[in-house]
Design a protein around this motif. Structure first.
Motif, PDB file in Angstrom:
ATOM      1  N   THR A  35     -18.608 -46.341  11.169  1.00  0.00           N
ATOM      2  CA  THR A  35     -18.149 -45.017  10.789  1.00  0.00           C
ATOM      3  C   THR A  35     -18.284 -44.799   9.284  1.00  0.00           C
ATOM      4  O   THR A  35     -18.170 -45.745   8.499  1.00  0.00           O
ATOM      5  N   THR A  36     -18.530 -43.579   8.903  1.00  0.00           N
ATOM      6  CA  THR A  36     -18.642 -43.242   7.484  1.00  0.00           C
ATOM      7  C   THR A  36     -17.349 -42.650   6.942  1.00  0.00           C
ATOM      8  O   THR A  36     -17.225 -42.438   5.748  1.00  0.00           O
ATOM      9  N   VAL A  37     -16.394 -42.390   7.835  1.00  0.00           N
ATOM     10  CA  VAL A  37     -15.131 -41.781   7.429  1.00  0.00           C
ATOM     11  C   VAL A  37     -13.972 -42.610   7.969  1.00  0.00           C
ATOM     12  O   VAL A  37     -13.952 -42.967   9.140  1.00  0.00           O
ATOM     13  N   VAL A  38     -13.033 -42.909   7.096  1.00  0.00           N
ATOM     14  CA  VAL A  38     -11.785 -43.550   7.484  1.00  0.00           C
ATOM     15  C   VAL A  38     -10.667 -42.590   7.088  1.00  0.00           C
ATOM     16  O   VAL A  38     -10.624 -42.125   5.955  1.00  0.00           O
ATOM     17  N   ARG A  39      -9.803 -42.279   8.038  1.00  0.00           N
ATOM     18  CA  ARG A  39      -8.679 -41.376   7.769  1.00  0.00           C
ATOM     19  C   ARG A  39      -7.392 -42.191   7.707  1.00  0.00           C
ATOM     20  O   ARG A  39      -7.213 -43.138   8.467  1.00  0.00           O
ATOM     21  N   LEU A  40      -6.520 -41.757   6.822  1.00  0.00           N
ATOM     22  CA  LEU A  40      -5.246 -42.432   6.642  1.00  0.00           C
ATOM     23  C   LEU A  40      -4.150 -41.381   6.698  1.00  0.00           C
ATOM     24  O   LEU A  40      -4.189 -40.403   5.967  1.00  0.00           O
ATOM     25  N   ASP A  41      -3.184 -41.568   7.594  1.00  0.00           N
ATOM     26  CA  ASP A  41      -2.013 -40.693   7.692  1.00  0.00           C
ATOM     27  C   ASP A  41      -0.788 -41.505   7.335  1.00  0.00           C
ATOM     28  O   ASP A  41      -0.603 -42.615   7.860  1.00  0.00           O
ATOM     29  N   VAL A  42       0.049 -40.953   6.474  1.00  0.00           N
ATOM     30  CA  VAL A  42       1.293 -41.609   6.101  1.00  0.00           C
ATOM     31  C   VAL A  42       2.423 -40.597   6.263  1.00  0.00           C
ATOM     32  O   VAL A  42       2.332 -39.485   5.749  1.00  0.00           O
ATOM     33  N   ALA A  43       3.451 -40.982   6.979  1.00  0.00           N
ATOM     34  CA  ALA A  43       4.624 -40.131   7.151  1.00  0.00           C
ATOM     35  C   ALA A  43       5.857 -40.928   6.738  1.00  0.00           C
ATOM     36  O   ALA A  43       6.064 -42.046   7.204  1.00  0.00           O
ATOM     37  N   VAL A  44       6.655 -40.345   5.850  1.00  0.00           N
ATOM     38  CA  VAL A  44       7.872 -40.990   5.378  1.00  0.00           C
ATOM     39  C   VAL A  44       9.056 -40.272   6.021  1.00  0.00           C
ATOM     40  O   VAL A  44       9.237 -39.071   5.829  1.00  0.00           O
ATOM     41  N   TYR A  45       9.832 -41.015   6.794  1.00  0.00           N
ATOM     42  CA  TYR A  45      11.029 -40.505   7.461  1.00  0.00           C
ATOM     43  C   TYR A  45      12.255 -41.161   6.846  1.00  0.00           C
ATOM     44  O   TYR A  45      12.135 -42.192   6.183  1.00  0.00           O
ATOM     45  N   PRO A  46      13.440 -40.610   7.075  1.00  0.00           N
ATOM     46  CA  PRO A  46      14.639 -41.227   6.488  1.00  0.00           C
ATOM     47  C   PRO A  46      14.839 -42.691   6.901  1.00  0.00           C
ATOM     48  O   PRO A  46      15.291 -43.498   6.101  1.00  0.00           O
ATOM     49  N   GLN A  47      14.479 -43.040   8.150  1.00  0.00           N
ATOM     50  CA  GLN A  47      14.702 -44.410   8.612  1.00  0.00           C
ATOM     51  C   GLN A  47      13.462 -45.292   8.595  1.00  0.00           C
ATOM     52  O   GLN A  47      13.570 -46.497   8.778  1.00  0.00           O
ATOM     53  N   SER A  48      12.279 -44.701   8.429  1.00  0.00           N
ATOM     54  CA  SER A  48      11.061 -45.513   8.539  1.00  0.00           C
ATOM     55  C   SER A  48       9.879 -44.821   7.878  1.00  0.00           C
ATOM     56  O   SER A  48       9.952 -43.660   7.485  1.00  0.00           O
ATOM     57  N   VAL A  49       8.812 -45.584   7.808  1.00  0.00           N
ATOM     58  CA  VAL A  49       7.514 -45.070   7.360  1.00  0.00           C
ATOM     59  C   VAL A  49       6.530 -45.362   8.475  1.00  0.00           C
ATOM     60  O   VAL A  49       6.553 -46.452   9.068  1.00  0.00           O
ATOM     61  N   ARG A  50       5.682 -44.390   8.772  1.00  0.00           N
ATOM     62  CA  ARG A  50       4.669 -44.577   9.811  1.00  0.00           C
ATOM     63  C   ARG A  50       3.302 -44.312   9.198  1.00  0.00           C
ATOM     64  O   ARG A  50       3.100 -43.311   8.521  1.00  0.00           O
ATOM     65  N   VAL A  51       2.376 -45.232   9.430  1.00  0.00           N
ATOM     66  CA  VAL A  51       1.028 -45.153   8.872  1.00  0.00           C
ATOM     67  C   VAL A  51       0.026 -45.296  10.011  1.00  0.00           C
ATOM     68  O   VAL A  51       0.205 -46.142  10.900  1.00  0.00           O
ATOM     69  N   ALA A  52      -1.016 -44.480   9.981  1.00  0.00           N
ATOM     70  CA  ALA A  52      -2.103 -44.602  10.956  1.00  0.00           C
ATOM     71  C   ALA A  52      -3.426 -44.633  10.210  1.00  0.00           C
ATOM     72  O   ALA A  52      -3.627 -43.890   9.247  1.00  0.00           O
ATOM     73  N   VAL A  53      -4.308 -45.514  10.637  1.00  0.00           N
ATOM     74  CA  VAL A  53      -5.664 -45.617  10.097  1.00  0.00           C
ATOM     75  C   VAL A  53      -6.608 -45.258  11.241  1.00  0.00           C
ATOM     76  O   VAL A  53      -6.559 -45.863  12.311  1.00  0.00           O
TER      77      VAL A  53
END
Length: 113
Positions: A35-53
């Protein structure tokens, strides 16, 4: 970038683990897809952090093999499993969806879940 975001969001205690896991997941995309594109999502919540690649290589699959003691690679998802509070995989569930990804969550140490 993830470390800066977590620091600004007052979640700096998760920065080192997040940095290591993002590095592992992005490295996996680089090594195992074209793949030529890598996407990164980061969400910061009061109790946790969630990251997706995410990558756009639906034909590749997660490598699910046991690393031998003398292997220098093959432990990325084991690290994710060891450090993350939760993790999982998004697979394309329809022919028109190409993107797949791996996500993880890190719980904040001071949160009462």
């Amino acid at each position: 970038m993830v470390v800066d975001l977590l620091t600004l969001a007052d979640a700096g205690e998760l920065a080192a683990d997040a940095r290591a896991l993002v590095s592992e997941l992005v490295t996996n995309v680089y090594q195992h897809t074209r793949t030529t594109v890598v996407r990164l999502d980061v969400a910061v919540y009061p109790q946790s952090v969630r990251v997706a690649v995410w990558d756009d290589a639906p034909g590749s699959r997660l490598l699910n093999r046991d690393a031998r003691a003398d292997d220098v690679t093959g432990r990325g998802l084991l690290l994710v499993e060891a450090f993350a509070s939760r993790w999982g995989v998004y697979q394309p569930n329809a022919p028109e969806r190409q993107r797949k990804g791996v996500w993880f969550a890190l719980d904040r140490k001071d949160s009462a879940l």
